[in-house]
Enzyme design. Structure first.
Site, PDB file in Angstrom:
ATOM      1  N   TYR B 434       4.001  -2.805   5.649  1.00  0.00           N
ATOM      2  CA  TYR B 434       3.925  -1.330   5.611  1.00  0.00           C
ATOM      3  C   TYR B 434       2.543  -0.810   5.198  1.00  0.00           C
ATOM      4  O   TYR B 434       1.747  -1.540   4.666  1.00  0.00           O
ATOM      5  CB  TYR B 434       5.094  -0.703   4.847  1.00  0.00           C
ATOM      6  N   GLU B 435       2.288   0.424   5.543  1.00  0.00           N
ATOM      7  CA  GLU B 435       0.934   1.014   5.394  1.00  0.00           C
ATOM      8  C   GLU B 435      -0.118   0.213   6.162  1.00  0.00           C
ATOM      9  O   GLU B 435      -1.269   0.117   5.732  1.00  0.00           O
ATOM     10  CB  GLU B 435       0.529   1.143   3.924  1.00  0.00           C
TER      11      GLU B 435
END
Lengths: 590, 590
Positions: B434-435
């Protein structure tokens, strides 16, 4: 997508890496043809691909549950196991004399890979049964063989290994389970065993527990352990399961992975057991079984890796997201176009094929060691035994890596359980733990297989690799490139070996601080070597214009392993030789 | 055991690695003393250790559930979040002007580590709120700041980032969510967003969604995205949550880890949104927020690693199993006596402290880049931006490794969910996804931060490392040893850099085939460098006879990192320079 058995690659490994010509020249396998093996694997591949693999995700979701003393498995397992038994798959690599198909161990290893790739939770039951068959064959009395082998070989009965107790894990010397002799020659077994895979279930008509326990006057520690056969149902005079024995499942574990495989706590409360072999030699028999089990767990690692790889490849070829750098903008932008996704998938492939080639080669040596003539056995046994910890450690540690890379290829979707690949990441985590942790394998390699013979087998291993390099150097540019990387890794191995042999003579703690790095180095080198042998075989096939696409791919995969994985050997050399003293430095205050 | 905040090491990092003297000489922090930071962290450490960490296992077991459109979180989260808000912890590193405590970012990073080590599922809510505050501060109108900042800084309201759609993950150019302007200046937002962390819940009184969407005449692709603020409850004239906005949670994901953190699918059905900044500049604003979030996710990696390390160390020091090789047989044989368990635990420690030092150093550069004078900013910004992908990738990829090693230290017990360490292994797996996945970080590093300026910043980074080596060479034997390893790794970096700059000019695919190995090499080198700086600082402290045990341990840990982790840089150099062509070879038939 589910799973397609990699028949072509398995057969390639069988033919070129498992010492096949020597194997089929053994008396035991004199009637076996390559085509028999292929036919069996193809049929088993269809069976597993069609019937087992589609169950694995739902089985994981449902998990194994305990209701009272009864273990409830996923509903679909019952039918699947019945079909597995009906088709005789348990018997594949067991001797014809006990109802088996009598195929060589390397074919058995290929089948183990296929089954465990389809569903590792399911595959654990037959895997443990294989171990029980092995132990009985080698150490059981004729009567025990007569009663127990045929139903085990058929898969109608299943087997377990009962070693661990709460205070006795890696250190079996602490086992407390008791065995009191009775007048009728049987023993009364009492105590608690934990972590018993498929310790209780109703898939099979009976469960044959092999249990380590201590007789009343046994010496303390490792030397006082005996091995007992304890059936779940006592066998009546007709050889059928009769009265329930006094062994009960008191709980099952809530685990990170292999959730459909029941891991039982078993309570033995004066259960009837039968001594296998002689008293106080239990650990020795168990080790035979454990060696086979360690090898099989390594194969599970290859299996799980291949399953994860197949999923990742399929996803990467269909997921549309971002145009790959430097590609034609007209091309459909699936993520396989991104250089790093390509790297991830090809690294996974190299690790899968490396592990497969390592385990198939080891299977051949194990067969020669077990079934060869005296001179063949003398030659094969040290190498076979050297290979077991390599297969166990390399294939299982790499399975975690491959499963993790598989999640990464899927991005955010990989983290969602429904996608199915998170399960592989969870399942993989047990592999470097059970049947002896990686550290235990490292102790085995360094202590028993390197230091004990003064490095003799290790040097023979190194010399065989050097021969492969020489062969490859006469080949094409890719073969030469592989030879170079293999040579660098072998030099790192030799340097580490020299250092360990030297320091091992007076500073065992420093030597063993590098035991796992040494195991990693050796396993990686061994897998790279087998892929290199395969690349040479593929070059010869290519010259004959046989299956050019497959053969070219084999060579490139071996090169990727050489350039991306074998290069890690150098780090391990540095860790072993220059990394021990800081680890043992007392300023760490451990 | 639960968790003890590593205050001593955090303060050491703050003082010696985060450019602290420069930070506190900034106008913004002119009133901040070291003691303020320490007092805040100590109090927060107690809060998290006593109230948050004990919840994490049960919260994971309960998970987040959807009932109708309502997300139900673990019961204990309500009270814990209320206390978190009451004590003002959300405000720690936010400006005093909006009700914050106004502490420097490095102190904020330390607090983020402590909170996420206590419970990463819980910590995600404040982490996303931090991002929303950042974005509003930088790009919001005065009115938006007036209405939204104070309740966000207090934690009474929480924030989210809405980027991903089913067809738009890493490739945000595919975002389809629509924003139609209304007469009153607001926009009507429609579309579906997925993977929205804390997208729906009742912990906070309101949720402020920051949403990427496309206005009717916007250009296609990345250049047509605008950023909107969409509150869950529309804010009334008194600044209180009023009518429910037209945004609904339609499902939440069933995930491998961070199970108590709700990951929502949000349906925007003509929801009222407010433009942030100018139209079509949404991605630019989102990137500011995303850079902060990427940094914070790196810190989560350190956090999870430390939690796993603390558990493993405690277990290794209490589990009795087998006498360690070469130890006094009278000693109680806990497994820490085994050289390989020692290696595992110390490797974990080295990776934790390496990640911490990397992120604390980066936090300092980020603060100077944001709040410094023009000349300070010009100097700090390129290094700060160079560090963000290193922190994100190194600390998250290593978190998986550390969590996995932690399971291994526990043996079979590690695989049982009740033990608690399997959760860290599951939770860790989202971090490199994620990110922005690791590959996205690698594109950022190689494309934007290395090739774009012709390697200028990269060479400056390398030159700074060389200075540290020179300093260390004047120190004691361990410092000299660290300097040697650091030098070898730097040479590997330089060689890779030269090759990439060269090939990047005409063969981008070959360069990017090595982008992740290059990121790994650079991140590992950067962490090793910070530990080396720390070792030098510790040597100076030791000369003053200050805290000799702690300082000696710091030096040895840096040496272990150098001897066991920095050595991996050489493999990555080989992969980058000699591994691209086989990866791109068409015989792989991908």
């Amino acid at each position: 997508m589910t799973y397609q058995a990699p028949i072509r690659d398995l057969m390639f490994n069988l033919e070129h890496l498992s010492q096949w010509p020597q194997i089929v020249s053994l008396d035991k396998y004199s009637e076996i043809e390559r085509a028999d093996a292929q036919a069996a694997l193809e049929e088993f591949g269809r069976f597993c691909g069609d019937l087992i693999a589609p169950l694995s995700h739902d089985a994981d979701t449902a998990g194994a549950r305990l209701e009272g003393n009864k273990v409830v498995l996923p509903k679909a397992y019952e039918k699947a196991y019945a079909q597995f038994v009906d088709m005789g798959w348990q018997s594949l690599a067991h001797p014809a004399g006990h109802g088996g198909m009598g195929l060589p161990r390397a074919v058995g290893a290929a089948a183990t890979e296929i089954l465990n790739a389809s569903d590792m939770s399911f595959g654990l039951c037959p895997l443990l049964t294989d171990g029980a068959i092995d132990a009985l064959e080698l150490s059981g009395t004729d009567e025990q063989k007569e009663i127990y082998l045929r139903p085990l070989v058929s898969g109608k009965w299943s087997g377990t290994m009962n070693l661990t107790e709460p205070q006795a894990g890696s250190d079996l010397g602490r086992v407390r389970c008791k065995a009191e002799p009775r007048e009728d020659g049987s023993y009364s077994i009492s105590g608690t065993k934990i972590f018993i895979t498929y310790g209780e279930h109703d898939l099979s008509e009976n469960i044959i527990h092999l249990v380590l326990a201590r007789t009343p006057d046994a010496p303390e520690g490792h030397r006082g352990l005996s091995l007992f056969l304890v059936p779940k149902y006592l066998v009546d005079e007709n050889g059928h399961p009769g009265d329930r024995n006094r062994v009960n499942c008191v709980s099952i574990e809530h685990k990170l992975g292999v959730r459909a495989s029941p891991t039982a706590v078993l309570e033995y409360a004066g259960a009837t057991g039968y001594l296998i072999g002689a008293e106080n030699r239990g650990l020795e028999y168990m080790f035979t079984m454990m060696n086979a089990a360690r090898f099989a767990v390594g194969v599970q690692g290859v299996a799980l890796s291949d399953r994860a790889y197949q999923h990742a490849l399929a996803y990467a070829q269909e997921r549309v997201q971002g145009q790959g750098i430097g590609l034609d903008p007209e091309q459909v932008p699936t993520i396989i176009g991104h250089p790093d996704v390509r790297r991830l998938v090809l690294r996974m492939r190299a690790l899968v094929e490396g592990g497969r080639s390592l385990s198939m080669a080891a299977a051949g040596w194990l067969d020669l060691s077990r079934n060869g003539t005296d001179s063949t056995r003398a030659e094969a046994t040290p190498i076979a035994e050297f290979f077991v910890p390599l297969v166990k450690a390399f294939c299982t540690e790499r399975a975690i890596e491959v499963a993790s890379l598989g999640v990464q290829v899927h991005g955010g979707m990989g983290f969602i359980e429904e996608t199915g690949v998170a399960q592989f990441y969870r399942d993989a985590r047990i592999l470097p733990i059970y049947e002896g942790t990686t550290a235990i394998q490292a102790n085995d390699l360094l202590g028993r297989k390197v230091l004990r013979d003064g490095g003799q087998t290790a040097r023979r291993f190194s010399a065989m690799i050097a021969e492969t390099e020489t062969t490859l150097k006469a080949g094409g540019p890719k073969a030469q490139d592989i030879a170079k990387c293999l040579g660098d890794a072998r030099v790192a191995f030799n340097a580490s070996l020299d250092w360990l042999l030297d320091i091992g003579s007076d500073n065992l703690r420093s030597a063993f601080a590098g035991s796992v790095p040494f195991l990693n180095l050796t396993g990686t080198l061994a897998a790279g070597w087998q892929l290199a042998r395969g690349a040479h075989a593929a070059e010869i096939e290519l010259e004959q214009r046989r299956e050019p696409e497959f053969m070219a791919q084999k060579i490139t995969t071996a090169q990727i392993f050489a350039r991306h994985v074998l290069v890690e050997c150098e780090s391990d050399r540095a860790r072993i030789i220059s990394g021990a003293s800081c680890l043992l430095d007392e300023t760490s205050q451990l």
